[in-house]
Design a protein around this motif. Sequence first.
Motif, mmCIF file in Angstrom:
data_model
loop_
_atom_site.group_PDB
_atom_site.id
_atom_site.type_symbol
_atom_site.label_atom_id
_atom_site.label_comp_id
_atom_site.label_asym_id
_atom_site.label_seq_id
_atom_site.Cartn_x
_atom_site.Cartn_y
_atom_site.Cartn_z
ATOM 1 N N MET A 1 0.796 -1.224 -0.026
ATOM 2 C CA MET A 1 0.103 -0.014 -0.099
ATOM 3 C C MET A 1 0.812 1.189 0.069
ATOM 4 N N LEU A 2 1.837 1.330 0.759
ATOM 5 C CA LEU A 2 2.927 2.430 0.663
ATOM 6 C C LEU A 2 3.566 2.784 -0.520
ATOM 7 N N GLU A 3 4.055 1.681 -1.233
ATOM 8 C CA GLU A 3 4.250 1.647 -2.603
ATOM 9 C C GLU A 3 3.458 2.317 -3.532
ATOM 10 N N ASP A 4 2.375 1.699 -3.390
ATOM 11 C CA ASP A 4 1.195 2.396 -4.361
ATOM 12 C C ASP A 4 0.629 3.599 -4.418
ATOM 13 N N MET A 5 0.849 4.167 -2.745
ATOM 14 C CA MET A 5 0.558 5.511 -2.421
ATOM 15 C C MET A 5 1.864 6.508 -3.066
ATOM 16 N N ALA A 6 2.946 5.916 -2.798
ATOM 17 C CA ALA A 6 4.161 6.810 -3.338
ATOM 18 C C ALA A 6 4.160 6.915 -4.895
ATOM 19 N N ILE A 7 3.796 5.831 -5.441
ATOM 20 C CA ILE A 7 3.686 5.948 -7.068
ATOM 21 C C ILE A 7 2.496 6.676 -7.354
ATOM 22 N N PHE B 1 -9.221 -0.282 10.808
ATOM 23 C CA PHE B 1 -10.076 -1.221 10.428
ATOM 24 C C PHE B 1 -9.536 -2.539 10.889
ATOM 25 N N ALA B 2 -8.382 -2.851 10.706
ATOM 26 C CA ALA B 2 -7.699 -4.169 11.233
ATOM 27 C C ALA B 2 -7.856 -4.398 12.570
ATOM 28 N N ALA B 3 -7.806 -3.424 13.466
ATOM 29 C CA ALA B 3 -8.263 -3.421 14.788
ATOM 30 C C ALA B 3 -9.424 -3.747 15.047
ATOM 31 N N PHE B 4 -10.221 -3.341 14.464
ATOM 32 C CA PHE B 4 -11.898 -3.605 14.661
ATOM 33 C C PHE B 4 -12.032 -4.952 14.232
ATOM 34 N N LEU B 5 -11.322 -5.692 12.925
ATOM 35 C CA LEU B 5 -11.562 -6.973 12.575
ATOM 36 C C LEU B 5 -10.967 -7.922 13.709
ATOM 37 N N GLY B 6 -9.874 -7.510 14.089
ATOM 38 C CA GLY B 6 -8.988 -8.547 14.769
ATOM 39 C C GLY B 6 -8.211 -9.537 13.899
ATOM 40 N N ARG B 7 -8.132 -9.170 12.655
ATOM 41 C CA ARG B 7 -7.148 -9.948 11.603
ATOM 42 C C ARG B 7 -6.957 -9.032 10.533
ATOM 43 N N SER B 8 -6.062 -9.813 9.693
ATOM 44 C CA SER B 8 -5.380 -8.785 8.620
ATOM 45 C C SER B 8 -6.632 -8.315 7.697
ATOM 46 N N PRO B 9 -6.652 -7.135 7.345
ATOM 47 C CA PRO B 9 -7.688 -6.621 6.624
ATOM 48 C C PRO B 9 -7.889 -7.041 5.085
ATOM 49 N N ASP B 10 -6.701 -7.567 4.727
ATOM 50 C CA ASP B 10 -6.905 -8.158 3.153
ATOM 51 C C ASP B 10 -7.857 -9.460 3.397
ATOM 52 N N ALA B 11 -8.300 -9.993 4.487
ATOM 53 C CA ALA B 11 -9.193 -11.060 4.615
ATOM 54 C C ALA B 11 -10.595 -10.635 5.005
ATOM 55 N N ALA B 12 -10.826 -9.258 4.917
ATOM 56 C CA ALA B 12 -12.256 -8.869 5.230
ATOM 57 C C ALA B 12 -13.098 -9.230 4.003
ATOM 58 N N ARG C 1 -10.959 2.541 0.209
ATOM 59 C CA ARG C 1 -11.224 2.184 -0.930
ATOM 60 C C ARG C 1 -10.061 2.331 -1.695
ATOM 61 N N PHE C 2 -9.234 2.871 -1.298
ATOM 62 C CA PHE C 2 -7.664 3.006 -1.872
ATOM 63 C C PHE C 2 -7.134 1.457 -1.641
ATOM 64 N N PHE C 3 -7.271 0.999 -0.407
ATOM 65 C CA PHE C 3 -6.585 -0.289 0.222
ATOM 66 C C PHE C 3 -7.235 -1.419 -0.761
ATOM 67 N N PHE C 4 -8.610 -1.333 -0.783
ATOM 68 C CA PHE C 4 -9.010 -2.337 -1.689
ATOM 69 C C PHE C 4 -8.963 -2.468 -3.264
ATOM 70 N N THR C 5 -9.217 -1.210 -3.424
ATOM 71 C CA THR C 5 -9.046 -1.111 -5.210
ATOM 72 C C THR C 5 -7.697 -1.220 -5.759
ATOM 73 N N VAL C 6 -6.861 -0.490 -5.111
ATOM 74 C CA VAL C 6 -5.438 -0.431 -5.655
ATOM 75 C C VAL C 6 -4.594 -1.349 -5.028
ATOM 76 N N LEU D 1 -5.176 -4.271 -3.208
ATOM 77 C CA LEU D 1 -5.583 -5.511 -3.162
ATOM 78 C C LEU D 1 -6.384 -6.050 -4.538
ATOM 79 N N ASP D 2 -6.613 -4.744 -5.351
ATOM 80 C CA ASP D 2 -7.407 -5.195 -6.621
ATOM 81 C C ASP D 2 -8.761 -5.742 -6.232
#
Length: 199
Positions: free
Chosen positions: A1-7, A25-36, A66-71, A73-74
């Motif tokens: 995500m950091l690389e995508d934001m820098a690009i 969001f990850a703290a709310f889930l209690g797990r990695s947000p890519d598994a949301a 939206r940035f996280f999910f769209t850019v 994680l695709d």
Amino acid sequence: MLEDMAIRGLREETQRDYIRFVRSFAAFLGRSPDAATAEDIRRFQVHQAESGVQPPTINCSVSALRFFFTVALDRSDLSRRLVLVRHPRKLPNVLSVEEVGRLLEAAPGPKYKAALGTAYGAGLRVSEVAALKVGDIDSTRMLIRVEQGKGRKDRNAMLSPQLLELLRLWWREGKRRNVMLPHGWLFPGRNCLEPMSTR
């Protein structure tokens, strides 16, 4: 995500905010947000609303996620589940001429008086005022050049005769104190090689 934001050239502050919202969001889930899941997103937004999170903050978290999910994680299917919150836009309170005069008179010195006068008189943001250089004042065309303002856009702001006089008073005082460098900051910080802090 950091690389995508820098690009994409997102500002440092934006990157920090986006990371903070994804962490939340990850703290709310209690797990990695890519598994949301879509249901996790709905539960998170319900949690934000019930916790009294203000609409502008919720909308910032929507942008980050939206940035996280769209850019990053695709997964645009998940980003479409995020809902922006409508909120009433109110006009800001505008100070009267007398109130502005009292504010300028209360400034601790000519530098701060000129900085506050520039923010008010030219309609500049505090970060734009702090980033001004001596050469950005064009007294011939009565303009202030704002480089890389909000949205990283350059623009010109109007320079009134009253503001020009205030800036000239500060210029003379800054030269007398040896803090004003020829191509330096208009409002130098404690170290004249650095700009004044936005604080």
